[in-house]
Design a protein around this motif. Structure first.
Motif, short mmCIF file in Angstrom:
data_model
loop_
_atom_site.label_atom_id
_atom_site.label_comp_id
_atom_site.label_asym_id
_atom_site.label_seq_id
_atom_site.Cartn_x
_atom_site.Cartn_y
_atom_site.Cartn_z
N VAL A 191 0.83 -1.21 0.00
CA VAL A 191 0.00 0.00 0.00
C VAL A 191 0.86 1.25 0.00
O VAL A 191 0.33 2.37 -0.06
CB VAL A 191 -0.96 0.01 1.21
N GLY A 192 2.16 1.08 0.07
CA GLY A 192 3.07 2.23 0.04
C GLY A 192 4.48 1.77 -0.22
O GLY A 192 4.88 0.69 0.22
N LYS A 193 5.24 2.63 -0.93
CA LYS A 193 6.61 2.26 -1.26
C LYS A 193 7.40 3.55 -1.45
O LYS A 193 7.00 4.43 -2.23
CB LYS A 193 6.63 1.42 -2.54
N GLY A 194 8.52 3.71 -0.72
CA GLY A 194 9.33 4.90 -0.85
C GLY A 194 10.17 5.12 0.38
O GLY A 194 10.31 4.24 1.23
N THR A 195 10.73 6.32 0.51
CA THR A 195 11.51 6.66 1.70
C THR A 195 10.56 7.10 2.80
O THR A 195 9.34 7.27 2.58
CB THR A 195 12.49 7.80 1.40
N HIS A 196 11.12 7.35 3.97
CA HIS A 196 10.31 7.78 5.12
C HIS A 196 9.55 9.06 4.80
O HIS A 196 8.34 9.15 5.02
CB HIS A 196 11.21 7.97 6.34
N ASP A 197 10.26 10.05 4.28
CA ASP A 197 9.63 11.34 3.99
C ASP A 197 8.55 11.21 2.92
O ASP A 197 7.48 11.82 3.03
CB ASP A 197 10.70 12.35 3.54
N GLU A 198 8.83 10.41 1.90
CA GLU A 198 7.85 10.21 0.83
C GLU A 198 6.58 9.54 1.35
O GLU A 198 5.45 9.92 0.98
CB GLU A 198 8.45 9.39 -0.31
N LEU A 199 6.78 8.53 2.19
CA LEU A 199 5.62 7.80 2.72
C LEU A 199 4.81 8.64 3.69
O LEU A 199 3.58 8.47 3.78
CB LEU A 199 6.08 6.50 3.40
N MET A 200 5.45 9.54 4.42
CA MET A 200 4.72 10.43 5.31
C MET A 200 3.78 11.34 4.52
O MET A 200 2.74 11.78 5.02
CB MET A 200 5.69 11.28 6.15
N GLN A 201 4.14 11.60 3.28
CA GLN A 201 3.32 12.44 2.43
C GLN A 201 2.23 11.64 1.70
O GLN A 201 1.12 12.14 1.48
CB GLN A 201 4.20 13.16 1.39
N SER A 202 2.58 10.39 1.31
CA SER A 202 1.72 9.68 0.36
C SER A 202 0.96 8.48 0.91
O SER A 202 0.01 8.01 0.29
CB SER A 202 2.55 9.19 -0.83
N CYS A 203 1.35 7.94 2.08
CA CYS A 203 0.77 6.67 2.55
C CYS A 203 0.07 6.85 3.90
O CYS A 203 0.72 7.10 4.92
CB CYS A 203 1.86 5.60 2.66
N GLU A 204 -1.24 6.69 3.89
CA GLU A 204 -2.03 6.86 5.11
C GLU A 204 -1.69 5.80 6.15
O GLU A 204 -1.59 6.09 7.35
CB GLU A 204 -3.52 6.79 4.75
N VAL A 205 -1.51 4.54 5.71
CA VAL A 205 -1.19 3.45 6.65
C VAL A 205 0.12 3.73 7.35
O VAL A 205 0.25 3.56 8.57
CB VAL A 205 -1.12 2.09 5.90
N TYR A 206 1.13 4.19 6.61
CA TYR A 206 2.44 4.49 7.21
C TYR A 206 2.32 5.63 8.21
O TYR A 206 2.92 5.59 9.29
CB TYR A 206 3.43 4.83 6.11
N ARG A 207 1.56 6.67 7.85
CA ARG A 207 1.39 7.80 8.77
C ARG A 207 0.74 7.35 10.07
O ARG A 207 1.13 7.77 11.15
CB ARG A 207 0.54 8.90 8.10
#
Length: 597
Positions: free
Chosen positions: A559-575
């Motif tokens: 549901v998300g793939k990227g760096t920490h900063d990218e995922l904080m912007q783009s992935c609700e589950v990661y946030r």
């Protein structure tokens, strides 16, 4: 059982042939003794002093036969024990080697408790059958047939009585075989169950005590124990009938022979004829007892054989099971291939016999030196994904590639040489700290004490290891019970570092460490193993926030793939995961994040 016999080597076949020779000799000697007894009886009835030397002569020959029979019996027992021990040794080795090659699918199919029972108790049953069988199964029919042939030359009335006794014994053993044999199979299954309950209780003894669940565990054990005991009592009682019935038949046969003999002797007109028939009666009684003894020996085998045959089948099930993980042919990466890379191409996976997929359409690539982290809720498939790399399971669909090659194309040894695997639960083996860190083999590598010390230093274990009396040769108990969880975790990490692999796999391996040790260890790993690729499963954001690629899994899907900063912007589950662990201020300030660790 034929498969077991096929494992015999030429030397053991020679032992078996020699043992059969001694058995034939023993039977011949046993059946000569009634002849001498007949002669002694006839000479004694005549009450003639001149017959005393002949009586002594026949008595001496009878004693010689008894001594020869005893020596033959000892020789047969010696050779049978050698053969049985050799077969059980090889069976244990074959079963152990077979299990070593099993994938997790086969191990879960049999269960650990069952595999232990098959390797120990079942093989012991087979060993007992071979040891007793060679002495009894071969001897009993030879003795019975030879004795019957001797009997047939005597009075027909006695032969009829003996035949009736044989029929009764045969019917009884056939009945026991039909009724009891299925129960022996159940006994082995119930033994597996009892071992499983016992193993579960011992492994979780701390939890049992912490939750005051002793009564629950005792009830669970009592139920398993009671069911096994009831079944064993049934089989034991059925077998216990054999001995008294055999004794009763033996005594009744002896009584019948002498009762018939008394009538026959009384009907003879002369003393000489009566004396001769009396001697024949003594000889016939001896032969009849040998027939009964032969059936008693067969009864002993009937006690052992049903359970042993079940054991043979259970051992055969293990040996006949083929691992679903097949060895490839490549022993090294092809020349020019990208070293240290891991790639998933549209990988999906479901467990054997499961209806739903655990992982669905996962794709990513880890380049040499990169750190790829997996995060997600419990049960999202993080550990399952990285377990596909060392081929604990094979992908159901798609491809897993290491150095640009499908992992299925490598030999397992070559694949594992590339990996340094640290499991979620640290596993320690009885031995020393050094033997645990320098554990296993790697092609072309020999681990020295300096390698062990360096690996322990990287894993942040120098402090607690060098405080021990024997330092790196300090004793490690089975399961590492004399070390704390965090210490075992660091030793497990040191074991992976010592191999200097191309690819590190950390399956939630930092969870037992405090934040400070976690940070120091990851820093040391980055400095010492910077050229190696790392795959990390973690629960803590702080452990993976600096990863080159973070893959967020939810119910087996990416549901998300990227760096920490990218995922904080783009992935609700990661946030959601991040905010559940750290404050907004800590997440926005990387230095603040490091202080939190």
């Amino acid at each position: 059982m034929l498969k077991v016999l096929k494992t015999l080597k030429w030397r053991e076949w020679l032992y078996a042939a020699v043992a059969v020779g001694f058995i034939v000799l023993q039977v011949w000697l046993d059946l000569k003794m009634p002849d001498y007894m007949s002669q002694i009886t006839q000479l004694a009835v005549m009450s003639d002093a001149a017959n005393m030397p002949e009586i002594w002569k026949n008595g001496g020959l009878m004693l010689a036969c008894a001594l020869g029979s005893a020596i033959s019996s000892v020789a047969v027992g010696f050779f049978a024990a050698r053969i049985a021990a050799s077969v059980s040794f090889r069976l244990r080795s074959r079963v152990f080697d077979k299990v070593e090659g099993f994938s997790m699918e086969e191990i879960n199919k049999f269960s650990t408790a069952s595999l232990i029972t098959r390797t120990t108790n079942d093989i012991m049953q087979v060993q007992m059958l071979i040891s007793m069988g060679l002495q009894v199964v071969i001897k009993a029919p030879i003795l019975a047939v030879w004795a019957v042939c001797k009997i047939l030359t005597r009075n027909w009335q006695w032969s009829v009585v003996t035949a009736a006794a044989v029929v009764i014994m045969a019917v009884m053993m056939l009945f026991i075989l039909i009724v009891v044999f299925p129960k022996f199979r159940r006994v082995q299954k119930l033994t597996d169950n009892l071992n499983s309950v016992t193993r579960e209780n011992l492994a979780g003894v701390r939890v049992v005590r912490a939750y005051n669940a002793e009564k629950y565990q005792e009830k669970k054990f009592e139920d398993a124990n009671l069911e096994l005991t009831k079944t064993q009592l049934f089989t034991s009682r059925a077998m216990a009938v054999l001995a008294p019935v055999m004794t009763m038949i033996m005594s009744g046969l002896t009584l019948a022979i002498y009762w018939i003999g008394a009538y026959l002797i009384d009907a003879l007109p002369t003393a000489a004829e009566r004396s001769e028939l009396f001697g024949q009666m003594a000889a016939f009684s001896g032969y009849a007892m040998q027939v009964v003894v032969a059936f008693m020996m067969l009864a002993m085998i009937f006690i052992i054989m049903p359970r042993a045959m079940v054991s043979v089948r259970r051992i055969g099930e293990v040996l006949d099971t083929e691992s679903t993980i097949k060895d490839g042919t490549l022993t090294a990466s092809p020349e020019g291939s990208p070293v240290g890379t891991v790639e998933f191409r549209n990988v999906s996976f479901k467990y054997p016999d499961a209806g739903e997929y655990v992982l669905r359409d996962i794709s990513f690539k880890a380049e040499k030196g990169q750190t790829v982290a997996f995060i997600g809720s419990t049960g999202s498939g993080k550990s399952t994904a990285i377990n596909l790399v060392p081929r604990f399971y094979d992908a159901t669909e798609g491809e897993v590639l290491v150095d640009g090659v499908n992992v299925k194309d490598y030999t397992l040894r070559a694949l594992h040489d590339k990996l340094g695997y640290v499991p979620q639960r640290a596993v320690m083996f009885s031995g020393t700290v050094e033997s645990n860190v320098a554990y296993g083999e790697k092609e072309g590598a020999e681990y020295t004490l300096d390698d062990v010390k360096d690996a322990v230093r990287v894993a942040q274990g120098t402090d607690f290891i060098e405080k021990k009396d024997d330092t790196y040769r300090a004793h490690v108990a089975q399961g590492g019970t004399n070390f704390s969880g965090g210490q075992k975790q660091r030793l497990a990490i040191a074991r992976a570092v010592c191999r200097r692999p191309e690819i590190y796999i950390f399956d939630d391996s930092f969870s037992a460490l405090d934040y400070k040790t976690d940070r120091q260890l990851r820093t040391a790993l980055k400095e010492e193993t910077g050229e190696a690729t790392s795959l990390i499963v973690a629960q803590r954001i702080g452990t993976i926030r600096d990863a080159d690629l973070i893959i967020v899994l939810d119910e087996g899907k990416v549901v998300g793939k990227g760096t920490h900063d990218e995922l904080m912007q783009s992935c609700e589950v990661y946030r959601e995961i991040a905010y559940s662990q750290l404050s907004a201020e800590e997440l926005e300030n990387s230095m603040g994040g490091e202080r939190h660790e």
